[in-house]
Design a protein around this motif. Sequence first.
Motif, short mmCIF file in Angstrom:
data_model
loop_
_atom_site.label_atom_id
_atom_site.label_comp_id
_atom_site.label_asym_id
_atom_site.label_seq_id
_atom_site.Cartn_x
_atom_site.Cartn_y
_atom_site.Cartn_z
N LEU A 155 2.56 8.46 3.88
CA LEU A 155 2.36 9.90 3.71
C LEU A 155 3.68 10.60 3.37
N LEU A 156 4.76 10.14 3.98
CA LEU A 156 6.07 10.74 3.71
C LEU A 156 6.47 10.49 2.26
N ASN A 157 6.22 9.30 1.76
CA ASN A 157 6.51 9.01 0.35
C ASN A 157 5.64 9.87 -0.56
N PHE A 158 4.40 10.11 -0.15
CA PHE A 158 3.52 10.98 -0.92
C PHE A 158 4.07 12.41 -0.98
N LEU A 159 4.54 12.92 0.15
CA LEU A 159 5.09 14.27 0.19
C LEU A 159 6.39 14.37 -0.62
N ARG A 160 7.15 13.29 -0.64
CA ARG A 160 8.41 13.30 -1.37
C ARG A 160 8.19 13.24 -2.88
N SER A 161 7.29 12.38 -3.31
CA SER A 161 7.18 12.09 -4.74
C SER A 161 5.82 12.38 -5.35
N GLY A 162 4.81 12.56 -4.50
CA GLY A 162 3.46 12.74 -5.02
C GLY A 162 2.75 11.44 -5.31
N ALA A 163 3.41 10.30 -5.02
CA ALA A 163 2.83 8.99 -5.30
C ALA A 163 1.69 8.68 -4.32
N ARG A 164 0.55 8.35 -4.87
CA ARG A 164 -0.61 7.96 -4.05
C ARG A 164 -0.78 6.46 -4.14
N LYS A 165 0.11 5.74 -3.47
CA LYS A 165 0.13 4.28 -3.56
C LYS A 165 0.40 3.66 -2.19
N ILE A 166 -0.26 2.52 -1.94
CA ILE A 166 0.08 1.68 -0.79
C ILE A 166 0.95 0.56 -1.35
N PRO A 167 2.24 0.53 -1.03
CA PRO A 167 3.17 -0.41 -1.67
C PRO A 167 2.87 -1.86 -1.32
N PRO A 168 3.36 -2.80 -2.15
CA PRO A 168 3.22 -4.23 -1.83
C PRO A 168 3.88 -4.56 -0.49
N ASN A 169 3.35 -5.58 0.16
CA ASN A 169 3.91 -6.10 1.42
C ASN A 169 3.93 -5.06 2.54
N THR A 170 3.00 -4.10 2.47
CA THR A 170 2.90 -3.09 3.53
C THR A 170 1.80 -3.49 4.50
N ASN A 171 2.19 -3.70 5.75
CA ASN A 171 1.22 -4.10 6.77
C ASN A 171 0.66 -2.86 7.45
N TYR A 198 -16.06 16.87 -3.72
CA TYR A 198 -15.96 15.57 -4.37
C TYR A 198 -14.51 15.31 -4.79
N CYS A 199 -14.04 14.11 -4.48
CA CYS A 199 -12.64 13.78 -4.75
C CYS A 199 -12.53 12.75 -5.85
N LYS A 200 -11.44 12.82 -6.59
CA LYS A 200 -11.11 11.77 -7.53
C LYS A 200 -10.66 10.54 -6.74
N ILE A 201 -10.84 9.37 -7.30
CA ILE A 201 -10.34 8.15 -6.68
C ILE A 201 -8.98 7.86 -7.31
N VAL A 202 -7.92 8.29 -6.63
CA VAL A 202 -6.58 8.26 -7.24
C VAL A 202 -5.59 7.41 -6.44
N TRP A 203 -5.97 6.98 -5.26
CA TRP A 203 -5.06 6.14 -4.47
C TRP A 203 -5.19 4.69 -4.92
N SER A 204 -4.06 4.02 -5.07
CA SER A 204 -4.09 2.60 -5.44
C SER A 204 -3.46 1.76 -4.34
N ASP A 205 -4.03 0.58 -4.15
CA ASP A 205 -3.55 -0.37 -3.15
C ASP A 205 -2.88 -1.51 -3.91
N ASP A 206 -1.55 -1.58 -3.78
CA ASP A 206 -0.78 -2.58 -4.53
C ASP A 206 -0.41 -3.80 -3.69
N ARG A 207 -1.13 -4.01 -2.59
CA ARG A 207 -0.76 -5.12 -1.69
C ARG A 207 -1.27 -6.47 -2.17
N ARG A 208 -2.18 -6.48 -3.11
CA ARG A 208 -2.70 -7.74 -3.64
C ARG A 208 -2.08 -8.05 -4.99
N ASP A 209 -2.40 -9.22 -5.52
CA ASP A 209 -1.87 -9.60 -6.83
C ASP A 209 -2.27 -8.60 -7.91
#
Length: 237
Positions: A155-171, A198-209
């Motif tokens: 969430l902090l990264n989202f507030l800083r940059s607006g990025a809606r991402k779950i980074p790789p190797n995040t447990n 109704y929300c857009k689907i904009v979050w991405s999960d980058d923890r997989r290949d």
Amino acid sequence: MSSGDIITLNVGGRLFTTTRMTLLSESDSVLGRMFDLSSPIPPAKLVDGAYFIDANPEVFEVILDFLRYKTVIIPTKVPVEAVLVQARYFGLDNLIFQVSERKSVQKVKVNAGGTIFETSKRTLTQQPDSALAKMVVNGESEIFLDVCPKAFEILLNFLRSGARKIPPNTNVCTESIGSAAQMLGVDICLQSKKGPGYCKIVWSDDRRDKSRFCNCKMLGLRNHKNAPTTDDWMLDD
């Protein structure tokens, strides 16, 4: 009388000596107009050779130093909010701006579930109506949040940059991200063109290949809805 006149001020019982030129350095302020020889506004009442001003002298010292040097110097014993209040009273717009800027970049230490993060007040108040923003509105330098630290980091990264991402190797449990967002009143969604609710689907999960999109239910936002077709929720609509 001239701009070089020496003037004594009695501020809340404490005497200050300065020049008329210093008091006129912010000419549009209340102090500037009070001591401008051509102004129709009379100066403060003269008592025993000093112009009396009913204000906190410790705060006024900050005001006077600003008029002298155009630099904000606030001792630790003087609350920043008190300086803002007096600056507004005297109509010192430049001082208000400088102090407000300093407040916005103030460092804040956040204890999220036992993990310490350091960020700025500006970041935490990106969404000013959120519960998170209200926790630091009065200049708090440390706050505690009973949330998952990994979720808060995202969430902090989202507030800083607006990025809606779950980074790789995040447990992190994906649902804890939405749970923390709701607890803190942070809106992490974008409304779909389908309309309110109704929300857009904009979050991405980058923890997989291969990255995948996360819908609101996956993020733990069970009271949200996603439009049923890509035409309704695609990011470039």
